[in-house]
Design a protein around this motif. Structure first.
Motif, PDB file in Angstrom:
ATOM      1  N   LEU A 143      21.954 -10.721  65.844  1.00  0.00           N
ATOM      2  CA  LEU A 143      22.837  -9.873  65.053  1.00  0.00           C
ATOM      3  C   LEU A 143      23.166  -8.568  65.770  1.00  0.00           C
ATOM      4  O   LEU A 143      22.302  -7.954  66.395  1.00  0.00           O
ATOM      5  CB  LEU A 143      22.188  -9.534  63.705  1.00  0.00           C
ATOM      6  N   THR A 144      24.414  -8.154  65.641  1.00  0.00           N
ATOM      7  CA  THR A 144      24.814  -6.815  66.079  1.00  0.00           C
ATOM      8  C   THR A 144      25.032  -5.915  64.865  1.00  0.00           C
ATOM      9  O   THR A 144      24.925  -4.705  64.968  1.00  0.00           O
ATOM     10  CB  THR A 144      26.108  -6.853  66.916  1.00  0.00           C
ATOM     11  N   THR A 145      25.321  -6.542  63.709  1.00  0.00           N
ATOM     12  CA  THR A 145      25.543  -5.789  62.473  1.00  0.00           C
ATOM     13  C   THR A 145      24.780  -6.450  61.339  1.00  0.00           C
ATOM     14  O   THR A 145      24.896  -7.657  61.128  1.00  0.00           O
ATOM     15  CB  THR A 145      27.051  -5.752  62.114  1.00  0.00           C
ATOM     16  N   LEU A 146      24.009  -5.643  60.624  1.00  0.00           N
ATOM     17  CA  LEU A 146      23.302  -6.097  59.436  1.00  0.00           C
ATOM     18  C   LEU A 146      23.516  -5.065  58.348  1.00  0.00           C
ATOM     19  O   LEU A 146      23.168  -3.899  58.501  1.00  0.00           O
ATOM     20  CB  LEU A 146      21.800  -6.263  59.713  1.00  0.00           C
ATOM     21  N   ARG A 147      24.128  -5.526  57.256  1.00  0.00           N
ATOM     22  CA  ARG A 147      24.414  -4.638  56.128  1.00  0.00           C
ATOM     23  C   ARG A 147      23.778  -5.230  54.881  1.00  0.00           C
ATOM     24  O   ARG A 147      24.043  -6.381  54.526  1.00  0.00           O
ATOM     25  CB  ARG A 147      25.919  -4.508  55.941  1.00  0.00           C
ATOM     26  N   LEU A 148      22.940  -4.444  54.228  1.00  0.00           N
ATOM     27  CA  LEU A 148      22.234  -4.882  53.025  1.00  0.00           C
ATOM     28  C   LEU A 148      22.491  -3.860  51.922  1.00  0.00           C
ATOM     29  O   LEU A 148      22.109  -2.701  52.051  1.00  0.00           O
ATOM     30  CB  LEU A 148      20.735  -4.977  53.290  1.00  0.00           C
ATOM     31  N   VAL A 149      23.140  -4.287  50.856  1.00  0.00           N
ATOM     32  CA  VAL A 149      23.422  -3.399  49.734  1.00  0.00           C
ATOM     33  C   VAL A 149      22.755  -3.987  48.493  1.00  0.00           C
ATOM     34  O   VAL A 149      23.054  -5.115  48.103  1.00  0.00           O
ATOM     35  CB  VAL A 149      24.946  -3.236  49.509  1.00  0.00           C
ATOM     36  N   SER A 150      21.853  -3.230  47.926  1.00  0.00           N
ATOM     37  CA  SER A 150      21.132  -3.650  46.713  1.00  0.00           C
ATOM     38  C   SER A 150      20.481  -5.020  46.891  1.00  0.00           C
ATOM     39  O   SER A 150      20.581  -5.886  46.031  1.00  0.00           O
ATOM     40  CB  SER A 150      22.073  -3.665  45.503  1.00  0.00           C
ATOM     41  N   CYS A 151      19.821  -5.208  48.017  1.00  0.00           N
ATOM     42  CA  CYS A 151      19.146  -6.470  48.307  1.00  0.00           C
ATOM     43  C   CYS A 151      17.637  -6.271  48.317  1.00  0.00           C
ATOM     44  O   CYS A 151      17.145  -5.258  48.808  1.00  0.00           O
ATOM     45  CB  CYS A 151      19.570  -7.009  49.673  1.00  0.00           C
ATOM     46  N   ALA A 152      16.932  -7.245  47.811  1.00  0.00           N
ATOM     47  CA  ALA A 152      15.484  -7.259  47.900  1.00  0.00           C
ATOM     48  C   ALA A 152      15.116  -8.050  49.160  1.00  0.00           C
ATOM     49  O   ALA A 152      15.483  -9.213  49.283  1.00  0.00           O
ATOM     50  CB  ALA A 152      14.888  -7.919  46.661  1.00  0.00           C
ATOM     51  N   VAL A 153      14.432  -7.381  50.084  1.00  0.00           N
ATOM     52  CA  VAL A 153      14.069  -8.040  51.338  1.00  0.00           C
ATOM     53  C   VAL A 153      12.599  -7.777  51.663  1.00  0.00           C
ATOM     54  O   VAL A 153      11.807  -8.699  51.763  1.00  0.00           O
ATOM     55  CB  VAL A 153      14.950  -7.558  52.519  1.00  0.00           C
ATOM     56  N   TRP A 154      12.250  -6.529  51.852  1.00  0.00           N
ATOM     57  CA  TRP A 154      10.932  -6.165  52.359  1.00  0.00           C
ATOM     58  C   TRP A 154      10.037  -5.605  51.268  1.00  0.00           C
ATOM     59  O   TRP A 154      10.492  -4.922  50.356  1.00  0.00           O
ATOM     60  CB  TRP A 154      11.080  -5.126  53.469  1.00  0.00           C
ATOM     61  N   GLN A 155       8.746  -5.870  51.417  1.00  0.00           N
ATOM     62  CA  GLN A 155       7.757  -5.317  50.488  1.00  0.00           C
ATOM     63  C   GLN A 155       7.127  -4.043  51.033  1.00  0.00           C
ATOM     64  O   GLN A 155       6.468  -3.327  50.298  1.00  0.00           O
ATOM     65  CB  GLN A 155       6.657  -6.352  50.213  1.00  0.00           C
ATOM     66  N   SER A 156       7.320  -3.768  52.326  1.00  0.00           N
ATOM     67  CA  SER A 156       6.735  -2.563  52.928  1.00  0.00           C
ATOM     68  C   SER A 156       7.597  -2.102  54.097  1.00  0.00           C
ATOM     69  O   SER A 156       8.413  -2.865  54.628  1.00  0.00           O
ATOM     70  CB  SER A 156       5.306  -2.844  53.416  1.00  0.00           C
ATOM     71  N   VAL A 157       7.380  -0.881  54.500  1.00  0.00           N
ATOM     72  CA  VAL A 157       8.089  -0.342  55.666  1.00  0.00           C
ATOM     73  C   VAL A 157       7.687  -1.109  56.922  1.00  0.00           C
ATOM     74  O   VAL A 157       8.517  -1.361  57.794  1.00  0.00           O
ATOM     75  CB  VAL A 157       7.808   1.177  55.822  1.00  0.00           C
ATOM     76  N   ASP A 158       6.419  -1.508  56.997  1.00  0.00           N
ATOM     77  CA  ASP A 158       5.961  -2.285  58.155  1.00  0.00           C
ATOM     78  C   ASP A 158       6.736  -3.588  58.284  1.00  0.00           C
ATOM     79  O   ASP A 158       7.137  -3.981  59.388  1.00  0.00           O
ATOM     80  CB  ASP A 158       4.466  -2.574  58.067  1.00  0.00           C
ATOM     81  N   GLU A 159       6.960  -4.292  57.154  1.00  0.00           N
ATOM     82  CA  GLU A 159       7.744  -5.521  57.194  1.00  0.00           C
ATOM     83  C   GLU A 159       9.165  -5.244  57.688  1.00  0.00           C
ATOM     84  O   GLU A 159       9.705  -5.992  58.498  1.00  0.00           O
ATOM     85  CB  GLU A 159       7.814  -6.167  55.802  1.00  0.00           C
ATOM     86  N   MET A 160       9.738  -4.157  57.208  1.00  0.00           N
ATOM     87  CA  MET A 160      11.096  -3.803  57.637  1.00  0.00           C
ATOM     88  C   MET A 160      11.126  -3.513  59.137  1.00  0.00           C
ATOM     89  O   MET A 160      11.992  -4.014  59.862  1.00  0.00           O
ATOM     90  CB  MET A 160      11.619  -2.590  56.867  1.00  0.00           C
ATOM     91  N   MET A 161      10.195  -2.725  59.612  1.00  0.00           N
ATOM     92  CA  MET A 161      10.164  -2.359  61.033  1.00  0.00           C
ATOM     93  C   MET A 161       9.919  -3.580  61.920  1.00  0.00           C
ATOM     94  O   MET A 161      10.523  -3.700  62.986  1.00  0.00           O
ATOM     95  CB  MET A 161       9.097  -1.278  61.276  1.00  0.00           C
ATOM     96  N   ASN A 162       9.063  -4.491  61.496  1.00  0.00           N
ATOM     97  CA  ASN A 162       8.822  -5.724  62.263  1.00  0.00           C
ATOM     98  C   ASN A 162      10.082  -6.572  62.334  1.00  0.00           C
ATOM     99  O   ASN A 162      10.397  -7.142  63.380  1.00  0.00           O
ATOM    100  CB  ASN A 162       7.673  -6.527  61.659  1.00  0.00           C
ATOM    101  N   THR A 163      10.789  -6.677  61.212  1.00  0.00           N
ATOM    102  CA  THR A 163      12.032  -7.452  61.199  1.00  0.00           C
ATOM    103  C   THR A 163      13.056  -6.833  62.143  1.00  0.00           C
ATOM    104  O   THR A 163      13.676  -7.528  62.952  1.00  0.00           O
ATOM    105  CB  THR A 163      12.617  -7.524  59.769  1.00  0.00           C
ATOM    106  N   LEU A 164      13.243  -5.531  62.044  1.00  0.00           N
ATOM    107  CA  LEU A 164      14.232  -4.850  62.889  1.00  0.00           C
ATOM    108  C   LEU A 164      13.847  -4.916  64.366  1.00  0.00           C
ATOM    109  O   LEU A 164      14.727  -5.037  65.225  1.00  0.00           O
ATOM    110  CB  LEU A 164      14.423  -3.403  62.436  1.00  0.00           C
TER     111      LEU A 164
END
Length: 186
Positions: A143-164
């Motif tokens: 991906l070059t662009t990822l846009r998430l508006v009002s989406c449930a994805v991560w349970q923690s900041v660590d999960e978000m950072m690992n995904t990114l």
């Protein structure tokens, strides 16, 4: 006629045009990669719309861009879309936009999306009002662009950072969330 012999004229499939249009566009496009927009705009007839949805998403292996807008869908006509998108891979998919109805009520997009296969050409993914599980194949795309508006994805900041961190080609990231989405800050 020239129109029937020019598959590129039929590559844009807007499902609001009806079942017969969908059938002809699939036939006349002759394998050309498709740009598909699926919405319930115009209060479609339930059975015909279901047929259109099945015919259209059966073309998933040749879809280049896919825009699904659940939006206002009181009849639940589009709730079949996630299941149909789990039946086949989407190897040509470059742009995927998915607007759910409500991230609490919508189908989850998980590891079975696109038959679990990573869409290798996917560069732009935009989601709204839906739940995306971490095993979703879009997170394995380049991906070059990822846009998430009002989406449930991560349970923690660590999960978000690992995904990114797993998206090294990401250039544009937008995440807007509602206060109701639980996020645990560790």
């Amino acid at each position: 006629s020239i129109a029937l012999q020019t598959p590129q004229l039929w590559r844009s499939m807007v499902m609001a045009r009806g079942l017969e249009w969908t059938r002809r566009a699939i036939e006349y496009s002759q394998g050309t990669p498709l740009n598909v927009m699926i919405t319930t705009f115009g209060s479609p007839q339930r059975e015909k719309f279901k047929q259109q949805l099945e015919l259209t998403l059966h073309q998933l292996p040749r879809i280049r861009s896919l825009d699904i807008a659940l939006g206002f869908d009181p009849e639940g006509l589009l709730m079949e879309a996630p299941r149909l998108m789990s039946l086949q891979a989407a190897p040509l998919l470059e742009i995927f936009e998915y607007g759910g109805y409500n991230y609490d009520d919508s189908e989850e997009l998980g590891g079975d999306l696109f038959a679990g296969a990573t869409p290798g050409r996917l560069r732009i993914a935009k989601f709204q009002d839906t739940c995306i599980l971490l095993d979703c194949p879009i997170f394995r795309s380049r991906l070059t662009t990822l846009r998430l508006v009002s989406c449930a994805v991560w349970q923690s900041v660590d999960e978000m950072m690992n995904t990114l961190a797993g998206l090294p080609t990401l250039e544009h990231f937008l995440w807007t969330m509602q206060e109701e989405v639980p996020l645990q800050l560790d």
